[in-house]
Design a protein around this motif. Structure first.
Motif, PDB file in Angstrom:
ATOM      1  N   PRO A   1       0.825  -1.214   0.000  1.00  0.00           N
ATOM      2  CA  PRO A   1       0.000   0.000   0.000  1.00  0.00           C
ATOM      3  C   PRO A   1       0.858   1.263   0.000  1.00  0.00           C
ATOM      4  O   PRO A   1       2.010   1.237   0.425  1.00  0.00           O
ATOM      5  CB  PRO A   1      -0.814  -0.129   1.294  1.00  0.00           C
ATOM      6  N   VAL A   2       0.306   2.339  -0.459  1.00  0.00           N
ATOM      7  CA  VAL A   2       0.922   3.664  -0.531  1.00  0.00           C
ATOM      8  C   VAL A   2       2.013   3.691  -1.600  1.00  0.00           C
ATOM      9  O   VAL A   2       1.866   4.320  -2.643  1.00  0.00           O
ATOM     10  CB  VAL A   2       1.490   4.119   0.827  1.00  0.00           C
ATOM     11  N   PHE A   3       3.140   2.991  -1.359  1.00  0.00           N
ATOM     12  CA  PHE A   3       4.255   3.049  -2.307  1.00  0.00           C
ATOM     13  C   PHE A   3       3.919   2.344  -3.619  1.00  0.00           C
ATOM     14  O   PHE A   3       4.420   2.720  -4.672  1.00  0.00           O
ATOM     15  CB  PHE A   3       5.501   2.410  -1.691  1.00  0.00           C
ATOM     16  N   GLY A   4       3.091   1.309  -3.555  1.00  0.00           N
ATOM     17  CA  GLY A   4       2.756   0.571  -4.763  1.00  0.00           C
ATOM     18  C   GLY A   4       1.650   1.199  -5.584  1.00  0.00           C
ATOM     19  O   GLY A   4       1.279   0.650  -6.627  1.00  0.00           O
ATOM     20  N   SER A   5       1.129   2.320  -5.140  1.00  0.00           N
ATOM     21  CA  SER A   5       0.044   2.978  -5.873  1.00  0.00           C
ATOM     22  C   SER A   5       0.514   3.437  -7.247  1.00  0.00           C
ATOM     23  O   SER A   5       1.669   3.840  -7.426  1.00  0.00           O
ATOM     24  CB  SER A   5      -0.476   4.171  -5.073  1.00  0.00           C
ATOM     25  N   SER A   6      -0.393   3.374  -8.210  1.00  0.00           N
ATOM     26  CA  SER A   6      -0.059   3.832  -9.559  1.00  0.00           C
ATOM     27  C   SER A   6       0.141   5.339  -9.623  1.00  0.00           C
ATOM     28  O   SER A   6       0.679   5.852 -10.610  1.00  0.00           O
ATOM     29  CB  SER A   6      -1.162   3.413 -10.534  1.00  0.00           C
ATOM     30  N   THR A   7      -0.277   6.057  -8.580  1.00  0.00           N
ATOM     31  CA  THR A   7      -0.088   7.505  -8.555  1.00  0.00           C
ATOM     32  C   THR A   7       1.350   7.885  -8.199  1.00  0.00           C
ATOM     33  O   THR A   7       1.753   9.017  -8.422  1.00  0.00           O
ATOM     34  CB  THR A   7      -1.044   8.157  -7.540  1.00  0.00           C
ATOM     35  N   VAL A   8       2.102   6.959  -7.629  1.00  0.00           N
ATOM     36  CA  VAL A   8       3.508   7.216  -7.314  1.00  0.00           C
ATOM     37  C   VAL A   8       4.325   7.011  -8.580  1.00  0.00           C
ATOM     38  O   VAL A   8       4.258   5.943  -9.193  1.00  0.00           O
ATOM     39  CB  VAL A   8       4.004   6.273  -6.195  1.00  0.00           C
ATOM     40  N   PRO A   9       5.101   7.995  -9.009  1.00  0.00           N
ATOM     41  CA  PRO A   9       5.877   7.848 -10.253  1.00  0.00           C
ATOM     42  C   PRO A   9       6.816   6.650 -10.196  1.00  0.00           C
ATOM     43  O   PRO A   9       7.378   6.335  -9.143  1.00  0.00           O
ATOM     44  CB  PRO A   9       6.656   9.171 -10.332  1.00  0.00           C
ATOM     45  N   ILE A  10       6.979   5.991 -11.328  1.00  0.00           N
ATOM     46  CA  ILE A  10       7.816   4.810 -11.400  1.00  0.00           C
ATOM     47  C   ILE A  10       9.260   5.141 -11.061  1.00  0.00           C
ATOM     48  O   ILE A  10       9.981   4.332 -10.451  1.00  0.00           O
ATOM     49  CB  ILE A  10       7.714   4.176 -12.811  1.00  0.00           C
ATOM     50  N   HIS A  11       9.703   6.358 -11.407  1.00  0.00           N
ATOM     51  CA  HIS A  11      11.078   6.760 -11.101  1.00  0.00           C
ATOM     52  C   HIS A  11      11.280   6.872  -9.591  1.00  0.00           C
ATOM     53  O   HIS A  11      12.343   6.505  -9.080  1.00  0.00           O
ATOM     54  CB  HIS A  11      11.402   8.097 -11.776  1.00  0.00           C
TER      55      HIS A  11
ATOM     56  N   VAL B   1      -9.521   6.067   4.776  1.00  0.00           N
ATOM     57  CA  VAL B   1      -9.368   6.039   6.233  1.00  0.00           C
ATOM     58  C   VAL B   1      -8.383   4.946   6.647  1.00  0.00           C
ATOM     59  O   VAL B   1      -7.524   5.146   7.515  1.00  0.00           O
ATOM     60  CB  VAL B   1     -10.734   5.823   6.919  1.00  0.00           C
ATOM     61  N   ALA B   2      -8.490   3.777   6.012  1.00  0.00           N
ATOM     62  CA  ALA B   2      -7.582   2.666   6.325  1.00  0.00           C
ATOM     63  C   ALA B   2      -6.135   3.031   5.989  1.00  0.00           C
ATOM     64  O   ALA B   2      -5.213   2.704   6.745  1.00  0.00           O
ATOM     65  CB  ALA B   2      -8.011   1.416   5.566  1.00  0.00           C
ATOM     66  N   LEU B   3      -5.925   3.714   4.865  1.00  0.00           N
ATOM     67  CA  LEU B   3      -4.570   4.127   4.497  1.00  0.00           C
ATOM     68  C   LEU B   3      -3.994   5.118   5.502  1.00  0.00           C
ATOM     69  O   LEU B   3      -2.808   5.031   5.856  1.00  0.00           O
ATOM     70  CB  LEU B   3      -4.579   4.747   3.093  1.00  0.00           C
ATOM     71  N   MET B   4      -4.827   6.048   5.978  1.00  0.00           N
ATOM     72  CA  MET B   4      -4.348   7.011   6.977  1.00  0.00           C
ATOM     73  C   MET B   4      -3.998   6.312   8.284  1.00  0.00           C
ATOM     74  O   MET B   4      -2.992   6.644   8.932  1.00  0.00           O
ATOM     75  CB  MET B   4      -5.406   8.096   7.198  1.00  0.00           C
ATOM     76  N   ILE B   5      -4.813   5.339   8.680  1.00  0.00           N
ATOM     77  CA  ILE B   5      -4.495   4.575   9.890  1.00  0.00           C
ATOM     78  C   ILE B   5      -3.209   3.782   9.692  1.00  0.00           C
ATOM     79  O   ILE B   5      -2.344   3.715  10.584  1.00  0.00           O
ATOM     80  CB  ILE B   5      -5.662   3.629  10.244  1.00  0.00           C
ATOM     81  N   PHE B   6      -3.066   3.185   8.518  1.00  0.00           N
ATOM     82  CA  PHE B   6      -1.874   2.399   8.197  1.00  0.00           C
ATOM     83  C   PHE B   6      -0.612   3.251   8.309  1.00  0.00           C
ATOM     84  O   PHE B   6       0.413   2.807   8.848  1.00  0.00           O
ATOM     85  CB  PHE B   6      -2.021   1.827   6.790  1.00  0.00           C
ATOM     86  N   LEU B   7      -0.680   4.481   7.804  1.00  0.00           N
ATOM     87  CA  LEU B   7       0.470   5.377   7.894  1.00  0.00           C
ATOM     88  C   LEU B   7       0.666   5.889   9.318  1.00  0.00           C
ATOM     89  O   LEU B   7       1.802   6.063   9.775  1.00  0.00           O
ATOM     90  CB  LEU B   7       0.290   6.557   6.934  1.00  0.00           C
ATOM     91  N   ALA B   8      -0.438   6.128  10.026  1.00  0.00           N
ATOM     92  CA  ALA B   8      -0.346   6.682  11.384  1.00  0.00           C
ATOM     93  C   ALA B   8       0.317   5.712  12.345  1.00  0.00           C
ATOM     94  O   ALA B   8       1.046   6.135  13.262  1.00  0.00           O
ATOM     95  CB  ALA B   8      -1.733   7.058  11.890  1.00  0.00           C
TER      96      ALA B   8
END
Length: 258
Positions: free
Chosen positions: A29-39, A132-139
């Protein structure tokens, strides 16, 4: 092992570390999102691989192995990272499935939004619960724990030490089958409330046929659903943290089976 003692064995060892961490970072999650640039992903994996390679005592790689065997070993390293990342994604899949069921009960079956992390359309409630789950995961520093777990994996599974087994396949199937069960547990309070509301509206329709239950029930279902989503947020947080605790135990189990 020093980064500056360059030789072919060390280079192959670094590639093995890079491939294993790539499988994790590109699916977690988070880092593997397609919104994160491949570079950015490649840069993050490269830096982390250098650090792990320099602090981990990796066994020397046998340079006499064939190219075919080395390719199979690389695939095994990739499978380790992908397995850990896939097991983590299953928890968030259960969250989205729970939101999809709740949204369908509320009448949001055709009210979808685009989820940028998966490039697919999901219901509004599913997207809300996922965020919400992603925010908890990061928190709670869940992403840090996954990175630490990937480093510790070199102690449990040495480089070129991946060994697939029937137990590993059975465990993965069990974790996948638990997605629906986890989704129902997370959304149970809201699902039960909306079900009872539908039963009550059905009774009203039978006893007061003059009332247009469809006109009254549609906004009532939406209002009650939104109210319950807000009221049950503490339950949602508790269940999600409980799912993450089970996830961390399952990841250790998967590493031992590999």
């Amino acid at each position: 092992m020093s980064l500056f003692d360059f030789n072919i064995s060390s280079f192959i060892g670094f590639v093995m570390v890079f491939v294993r961490l790539s499988g994790l970072f590109f699916t977690m999650p988070v880092f593997g999102s397609s919104t994160v640039p491949i570079h950015a992903k490649v840069a993050l994996v490269s830096v982390t691989s250098f650090i792990v390679f320099s602090v981990t005592n990796l066994p020397p790689v046998d340079l006499t192995m064939s190219v075919w065997k080395l390719t199979v070993m690389l695939a095994g390293e990739l499978a380790i990272g992908l397995t850990v990342g896939f097991a983590t994604q299953l928890v968030f899949t259960a969250i989205q499935l729970s939101g999809q069921i709740i949204g369908f009960q509320m009448g949001f079956a055709i009210v979808n939004v685009m989820d940028p992390t998966t490039n697919s359309q999901v219901s509004i409630t599913a997207q809300f619960q996922n965020l919400v789950a992603l925010m908890i995961f990061l928190a709670i520093s869940g992403h840090h724990w996954l990175i630490v777990a990937s480093v510790k994996s070199f102690d449990l599974i040495p480089v070129l030490g991946f060994t697939p087994s029937a137990s590993l396949a059975e465990t993965m199937l069990h974790l996948t089958s638990n997605v629906f069960i986890t989704a129902v547990k997370i959304g149970a309070p809201i699902m039960a409330t909306l079900f009872l509301l539908n039963v009550a509206l059905g009774l009203v329709a039978r006893t007061v046929p003059q009332m247009n239950v469809f006109i009254v029930g549609f906004p009532l279902q939406i209002g009650m659903g939104l109210f319950m989503v807000g009221a049950t947020l503490p339950v949602f947080v508790f269940m999600f943290k409980r799912s993450l605790a089970s996830l961390f135990e399952n990841i250790i189990l998967l590493m031992k089976l590999m």
